[in-house]
Design an enzyme around this catalytic site. Structure first.
Site, short mmCIF file in Angstrom:
data_model
loop_
_atom_site.label_atom_id
_atom_site.label_comp_id
_atom_site.label_asym_id
_atom_site.label_seq_id
_atom_site.Cartn_x
_atom_site.Cartn_y
_atom_site.Cartn_z
N LYS A 1 -8.06 -1.68 -12.17
CA LYS A 1 -6.66 -1.50 -12.53
C LYS A 1 -6.11 -2.73 -13.26
CE LYS A 1 -5.67 1.46 -8.46
NZ LYS A 1 -4.84 1.56 -7.23
N PHE B 1 7.28 6.12 -4.09
CA PHE B 1 6.60 5.06 -4.86
C PHE B 1 5.94 5.58 -6.14
CE2 PHE B 1 3.61 6.49 -1.52
CZ PHE B 1 2.50 6.83 -2.28
N ARG C 1 -15.96 3.04 -1.36
CA ARG C 1 -14.74 2.94 -0.52
C ARG C 1 -14.89 1.81 0.51
NH1 ARG C 1 -9.95 5.76 -1.78
NH2 ARG C 1 -9.47 6.01 0.42
N THR D 1 -6.36 0.72 1.64
CA THR D 1 -5.44 0.84 0.50
C THR D 1 -4.45 -0.33 0.42
OG1 THR D 1 -5.55 3.23 0.82
CG2 THR D 1 -3.77 2.43 -0.56
N ARG E 1 -10.07 -5.22 -1.97
CA ARG E 1 -8.61 -5.09 -1.92
C ARG E 1 -7.94 -6.19 -1.09
NH1 ARG E 1 -8.11 1.45 -1.47
NH2 ARG E 1 -7.81 1.85 -3.69
N HIS F 1 -9.19 1.51 -8.02
CA HIS F 1 -9.15 2.86 -7.45
C HIS F 1 -10.58 3.26 -7.15
CE1 HIS F 1 -8.73 7.19 -7.09
NE2 HIS F 1 -9.77 7.27 -7.91
P1 GTP Z 1 -6.72 4.85 -4.71
O1 GTP Z 1 -8.17 4.49 -4.67
O2 GTP Z 1 -5.92 4.00 -5.69
O3 GTP Z 1 -6.50 6.34 -4.90
O4 GTP Z 1 -6.17 4.44 -3.29
P2 GTP Z 1 -6.40 5.17 -1.93
O5 GTP Z 1 -7.23 6.40 -2.10
O6 GTP Z 1 -6.87 4.14 -0.95
O7 GTP Z 1 -4.93 5.60 -1.58
P3 GTP Z 1 -4.12 6.88 -2.05
O8 GTP Z 1 -4.93 7.76 -2.93
O9 GTP Z 1 -3.48 7.45 -0.84
O10 GTP Z 1 -2.98 6.20 -2.92
C1 GTP Z 1 -3.12 5.94 -4.30
C2 GTP Z 1 -2.35 4.68 -4.64
O11 GTP Z 1 -0.98 4.91 -4.33
C3 GTP Z 1 -2.77 3.47 -3.82
O12 GTP Z 1 -3.76 2.73 -4.47
C4 GTP Z 1 -1.49 2.69 -3.71
O13 GTP Z 1 -1.32 1.85 -4.86
C5 GTP Z 1 -0.41 3.76 -3.74
N1 GTP Z 1 0.03 4.13 -2.40
C6 GTP Z 1 -0.56 4.98 -1.54
N2 GTP Z 1 0.12 5.10 -0.40
C7 GTP Z 1 1.20 4.31 -0.55
C8 GTP Z 1 2.32 4.00 0.28
O14 GTP Z 1 2.48 4.49 1.40
N3 GTP Z 1 3.24 3.13 -0.23
C9 GTP Z 1 3.08 2.59 -1.45
N4 GTP Z 1 4.00 1.75 -1.87
N5 GTP Z 1 2.06 2.84 -2.27
C10 GTP Z 1 1.13 3.68 -1.83
MG MG Z 2 -6.86 7.92 -3.52
#
Ligand code: GTP
Ligand code: MG
Length: 246
Positions: A14, A64, A102, A108, A122, A147
């Site tokens: 990213k 968000f 992962r 996250t 992360r 991601h």
């Molecule tokens: P990705 O690999 O980026 O998809 O992350 P993830 O799979 O661990 O998390 P998810 O798909 O649920 O969320 C995608 C992105 O949204 C995350 O990388 C965060 O930047 C953002 N995000 C997810 N949940 C939250 C939340 O509760 N609050 C905020 N501020 N951002 C969030």
């Molecule tokens: Mg995700």
């Protein structure tokens, strides 16, 4: 998972990782030596609003979401340098690809990543408060550097969203492909079978496409519900195309 096909997963490096020169670090953490995974596809992408919205479509209703879109597009980290708005999109292939990546990416939320899994990628990210115009904090943004697809079916959706079949070596294709026998045009979020002034032709007869994309286009042409949205099919064809609104 289908035993015949290789497991693939999508990683995005990213804009915060690019800005902080962490690309080499991420690639090294995910290298074949550490993970046993191979590159199947890799590209530098100027992320359009359409692509960003489709990628994070599951979060469309969340508070968000707008900041998440600005973040992945690159506007947050390069507000005055649109030419630096890029992510690096990578398809990795190999046994347990999604789980392995992962694990190395970690939780996250970077604060939780630091607490629960020091040393994961992360853990080097940040959490930034989101303020409304009056300066009050209304939420936060997680700048978590990469991601990584969460499940095998998410990986399939995401790889097909970011990559055309021909971006991946043919012997590494994990999903069925088909040769288009039709022209498809796109304009103002609509599909056209013939050229319209200002439309963009994104598939021509002879182009190799994901079979699910062609099924989607056929169904949409007939006015039926389809497995993917039109935007999800078109966005990859507009990657790095010069567009007026960018
Ligand atoms: P990705 O690999 O980026 O998809 O992350 P993830 O799979 O661990 O998390 P998810 O798909 O649920 O969320 C995608 C992105 O949204 C995350 O990388 C965060 O930047 C953002 N995000 C997810 N949940 C939250 C939340 O509760 N609050 C905020 N501020 N951002 C969030
Ligand atoms: Mg995700």
């Amino acid at each position: 998972m289908d035993k015949q096909r290789p497991e693939q997963t999508l990683v995005l490096i990213k804009p915060d990782a690019l800005k902080n020169s962490l690309t080499g670090y991420v690639l090294s953490q995910l290298s074949e030596f550490h993970t046993g995974l191979r590159f199947a596809g890799l590209k530098v992408v100027h992320v359009s609003k359409m692509l960003a919205g489709e990628h994070y479509s599951e979060h469309r209703d969340k508070v968000f979401f707008p900041s998440l879109i600005d973040y992945i597009i690159g506007r947050i980290h390069y507000p005055d340098e649109p030419w630096k708005h890029r992510v690096i999109a990578i398809v990795y292939q190999g046994p347990d690809a999604t789980k392995k990546i992962r694990d190395i990416a970690g939780p996250t939320n970077p604060h939780i990543a630091r607490d629960e899994k020091p040393g994961c990628i992360r853990a080097l990210g940040t959490v930034v408060p989101i303020k409304e115009a009056g300066g009050n904090v209304i939420g936060d943004r997680m700048d978590n550097l990469i991601h990584a697809s969460a499940t095998d079916s998410e990986a399939e959706r995401e790889i097909k969203l970011w990559f055309k079949p021909n971006d991946i070596p043919p012997l590494m294709h994990a999903y069925p492909t088909e040769v288009s026998d039709t022209y498809y045009y796109f304009k103002d979020n609509k599909l056209y079978p013939n050229h319209e002034p200002g439309s963009m032709c994104f598939l021509v007869p002879g182009d190799v496409a994901w079979r699910s994309d062609l099924e989607t286009l056929r169904l949409l042409n007939q006015g039926h519900p389809a497995p993917y949205s039109l935007e999800a099919v078109v966005a990859k064809h507009l990657i790095n195309e010069k567009q007026d609104n960018q």
